[in-house]
Design an enzyme around this catalytic site. Structure first.
Site, PDB file in Angstrom:
ATOM      1  N   ALA A  80       0.844  -1.201   0.000  1.00 50.66           N
ATOM      2  CA  ALA A  80       0.000   0.000   0.000  1.00 50.66           C
ATOM      3  C   ALA A  80       0.876   1.245   0.000  1.00 50.66           C
ATOM      4  O   ALA A  80       1.936   1.274   0.624  1.00 50.66           O
ATOM      5  CB  ALA A  80      -0.931   0.017   1.215  1.00 50.66           C
ATOM      6  N   GLU A 113      -1.990 -12.822  -4.072  1.00 53.12           N
ATOM      7  CA  GLU A 113      -3.390 -12.775  -4.492  1.00 53.12           C
ATOM      8  C   GLU A 113      -3.806 -11.317  -4.560  1.00 53.12           C
ATOM      9  O   GLU A 113      -3.405 -10.519  -3.719  1.00 53.12           O
ATOM     10  CB  GLU A 113      -4.301 -13.479  -3.469  1.00 53.12           C
ATOM     11  CG  GLU A 113      -4.360 -14.976  -3.607  1.00 53.12           C
ATOM     12  CD  GLU A 113      -3.569 -15.674  -2.528  1.00 53.12           C
ATOM     13  OE1 GLU A 113      -3.222 -15.011  -1.532  1.00 53.12           O
ATOM     14  OE2 GLU A 113      -3.275 -16.877  -2.686  1.00 53.12           O
ATOM     15  N   ASN A 118      -9.135  -5.024  -8.929  1.00 54.28           N
ATOM     16  CA  ASN A 118      -8.152  -4.002  -8.517  1.00 54.28           C
ATOM     17  C   ASN A 118      -7.191  -3.691  -9.666  1.00 54.28           C
ATOM     18  O   ASN A 118      -6.043  -4.133  -9.697  1.00 54.28           O
ATOM     19  CB  ASN A 118      -7.394  -4.486  -7.276  1.00 54.28           C
ATOM     20  CG  ASN A 118      -6.551  -3.381  -6.646  1.00 54.28           C
ATOM     21  OD1 ASN A 118      -6.321  -2.338  -7.271  1.00 54.28           O
ATOM     22  ND2 ASN A 118      -6.092  -3.598  -5.422  1.00 54.28           N
ATOM     23  N   TYR A 125       1.530  -5.179 -10.817  1.00 57.53           N
ATOM     24  CA  TYR A 125       2.182  -6.492 -10.769  1.00 57.53           C
ATOM     25  C   TYR A 125       2.560  -6.961 -12.177  1.00 57.53           C
ATOM     26  O   TYR A 125       3.650  -7.497 -12.382  1.00 57.53           O
ATOM     27  CB  TYR A 125       1.275  -7.510 -10.066  1.00 57.53           C
ATOM     28  CG  TYR A 125       0.998  -7.147  -8.624  1.00 57.53           C
ATOM     29  CD1 TYR A 125       2.034  -6.744  -7.774  1.00 57.53           C
ATOM     30  CD2 TYR A 125      -0.287  -7.182  -8.104  1.00 57.53           C
ATOM     31  CE1 TYR A 125       1.785  -6.390  -6.458  1.00 57.53           C
ATOM     32  CE2 TYR A 125      -0.542  -6.847  -6.781  1.00 57.53           C
ATOM     33  CZ  TYR A 125       0.489  -6.445  -5.965  1.00 57.53           C
ATOM     34  OH  TYR A 125       0.243  -6.097  -4.665  1.00 57.53           O
TER      35      TYR A 125
HETATM   36  C1  LIG Z   1      -1.541  -0.268  -6.160  1.00 58.99           C
HETATM   37  C2  LIG Z   1      -0.633   0.762  -5.446  1.00 58.99           C
HETATM   38  C3  LIG Z   1       0.148   0.066  -4.337  1.00 58.99           C
HETATM   39  C4  LIG Z   1       0.347   1.350  -6.499  1.00 58.99           C
HETATM   40  O1  LIG Z   1       1.239   2.240  -5.816  1.00 58.99           O
HETATM   41  P1  LIG Z   1       2.049   3.377  -6.596  1.00 58.99           P
HETATM   42  O2  LIG Z   1       3.207   3.770  -5.759  1.00 58.99           O
HETATM   43  O3  LIG Z   1       1.112   4.437  -7.038  1.00 58.99           O
HETATM   44  O4  LIG Z   1       2.546   2.576  -7.897  1.00 58.99           O
HETATM   45  P2  LIG Z   1       3.797   2.992  -8.828  1.00 58.99           P
HETATM   46  O5  LIG Z   1       3.848   4.469  -8.966  1.00 58.99           O
HETATM   47  O6  LIG Z   1       5.027   2.278  -8.365  1.00 58.99           O
HETATM   48  O7  LIG Z   1       3.315   2.373 -10.217  1.00 58.99           O
HETATM   49  C5  LIG Z   1       4.063   1.384 -10.911  1.00 58.99           C
HETATM   50  C6  LIG Z   1       3.251   0.920 -12.117  1.00 58.99           C
HETATM   51  O8  LIG Z   1       2.042   0.279 -11.679  1.00 58.99           O
HETATM   52  C7  LIG Z   1       0.957   0.613 -12.576  1.00 58.99           C
HETATM   53  N1  LIG Z   1      -0.037   1.436 -11.857  1.00 58.99           N
HETATM   54  C8  LIG Z   1       0.051   1.937 -10.600  1.00 58.99           C
HETATM   55  N2  LIG Z   1      -1.070   2.616 -10.282  1.00 58.99           N
HETATM   56  C9  LIG Z   1      -1.882   2.559 -11.370  1.00 58.99           C
HETATM   57  C10 LIG Z   1      -3.172   3.076 -11.661  1.00 58.99           C
HETATM   58  N3  LIG Z   1      -3.854   3.797 -10.768  1.00 58.99           N
HETATM   59  N4  LIG Z   1      -3.703   2.800 -12.870  1.00 58.99           N
HETATM   60  C11 LIG Z   1      -3.042   2.075 -13.792  1.00 58.99           C
HETATM   61  N5  LIG Z   1      -1.780   1.567 -13.576  1.00 58.99           N
HETATM   62  C12 LIG Z   1      -1.227   1.800 -12.381  1.00 58.99           C
HETATM   63  C13 LIG Z   1       1.599   1.379 -13.708  1.00 58.99           C
HETATM   64  O9  LIG Z   1       2.063   0.436 -14.653  1.00 58.99           O
HETATM   65  C14 LIG Z   1       2.754   2.056 -12.993  1.00 58.99           C
HETATM   66  O10 LIG Z   1       3.790   2.470 -13.847  1.00 58.99           O
HETATM   67  P3  LIG Z   1       3.700   3.950 -14.527  1.00 58.99           P
HETATM   68  O11 LIG Z   1       3.341   4.932 -13.437  1.00 58.99           O
HETATM   69  O12 LIG Z   1       5.070   4.139 -15.080  1.00 58.99           O
HETATM   70  O13 LIG Z   1       2.607   3.843 -15.544  1.00 58.99           O
HETATM   71  C15 LIG Z   1      -1.475   1.957  -4.869  1.00 58.99           C
HETATM   72  O14 LIG Z   1      -2.356   2.419  -5.873  1.00 58.99           O
HETATM   73  C16 LIG Z   1      -2.288   1.566  -3.639  1.00 58.99           C
HETATM   74  O15 LIG Z   1      -1.814   1.673  -2.505  1.00 58.99           O
HETATM   75  N6  LIG Z   1      -3.536   1.131  -3.877  1.00 58.99           N
HETATM   76  C17 LIG Z   1      -4.420   0.699  -2.779  1.00 58.99           C
HETATM   77  C18 LIG Z   1      -3.922  -0.549  -2.103  1.00 58.99           C
HETATM   78  C19 LIG Z   1      -3.841  -1.735  -3.057  1.00 58.99           C
HETATM   79  O16 LIG Z   1      -4.707  -1.978  -3.883  1.00 58.99           O
HETATM   80  N7  LIG Z   1      -2.744  -2.516  -2.896  1.00 58.99           N
HETATM   81  C20 LIG Z   1      -2.521  -3.740  -3.643  1.00 58.99           C
HETATM   82  C21 LIG Z   1      -3.206  -4.855  -2.933  1.00 58.99           C
HETATM   83  S1  LIG Z   1      -2.841  -6.437  -3.617  1.00 58.99           S
END
Ligand SMILES: CC(C)(COP(=O)(O)OP(=O)(O)OC[C@H]1O[C@@H](n2cnc3c(N)ncnc32)[C@H](O)[C@@H]1OP(=O)(O)O)[C@@H](O)C(=O)NCCC(=O)NCCS
Length: 154
Positions: A80, A113, A118, A125
């Site tokens: 997260a 998982e 999402n 991933y």
């Molecule tokens: C999913 C989550 C952890 C991503 O964190 P983040 O720091 O924003 O991700 P990053 O900036 O490292 O993104 C890496 C890549 O992931 C993908 N990505 C991340 N967020 C995305 C979004 N909102 N929509 C589409 N692709 C996304 C992209 O490919 C991105 O690369 P890019 O920015 O160069 O396009 C964050 O949105 C989060 O905390 N979400 C809620 C909790 C959650 O769902 N956790 C996963 C549970 S299994």
């Protein structure tokens, strides 16, 4: 690119004192967040690591991952990032770090998982080389959503 103004994230293991901030990020990230007790319990398992990403070495915690090392498998249980710190590569950096540490400790594969709906997490991933290897129907008891099972050779 890392500039002089932005040294990039620093990483450290979670301590009990980090619970309030970790819970703040957890509650902002999930409709069905882990309880404080669940997170605290991770600190007592020697097979579990809660890795925090901070802004620089003294900065605020902006994201975390919970991983278990079980034999040669790294189980990614939770990732997260705080809403204000998203789309800056932090989750990518956290995953790279936990995978690297896992590899050093003998992990050969990473598994996780993720909720089927999402999209951001699945995109994250996939972009880090995880493959979809199965579906667990109605895996999430709270609302019956399916889980996608993903893995990656380390
Ligand atoms: C999913 C989550 C952890 C991503 O964190 P983040 O720091 O924003 O991700 P990053 O900036 O490292 O993104 C890496 C890549 O992931 C993908 N990505 C991340 N967020 C995305 C979004 N909102 N929509 C589409 N692709 C996304 C992209 O490919 C991105 O690369 P890019 O920015 O160069 O396009 C964050 O949105 C989060 O905390 N979400 C809620 C909790 C959650 O769902 N956790 C996963 C549970 S299994």
């Amino acid at each position: 690119m890392t500039s002089r103004e932005d040294p990039g994230p620093a990483f450290r293991r979670m301590r009990e004192a980090d619970l309030p901030r970790v819970m703040e990020i957890e509650r902002a990230a999930f409709s069905h967040p882990w309880s404080e007790e669940m997170v605290r319990r991770e600190l007592g398992h020697e097979f579990s690591t809660v890795l925090l990403a901070t802004e620089g070495s003294e900065g605020a915690v902006q994201g975390f991952a919970v991983v278990w090392l079980v034999h040669d498998e790294l189980h990614v249980l939770n990732v997260a990032v705080a809403p204000g710190a998203r789309r800056r590569g932090l989750a990518r950096a956290i995953l790279d770090r936990v995978e690297g540490q896992g590899r050093e400790q003998g992990a050969r594969v990473a598994m996780l998982e993720v909720r089927r709906g999402n999209g951001p997490a699945i995109a994250l991933y996939r972009s880090r080389g995880y493959r979809e290897v199965g579906i667990r129907p109605r895996y999430y008891a709270e609302d019956g959503e399916d889980a996608l099972v993903m893995d990656k050779d380390l």
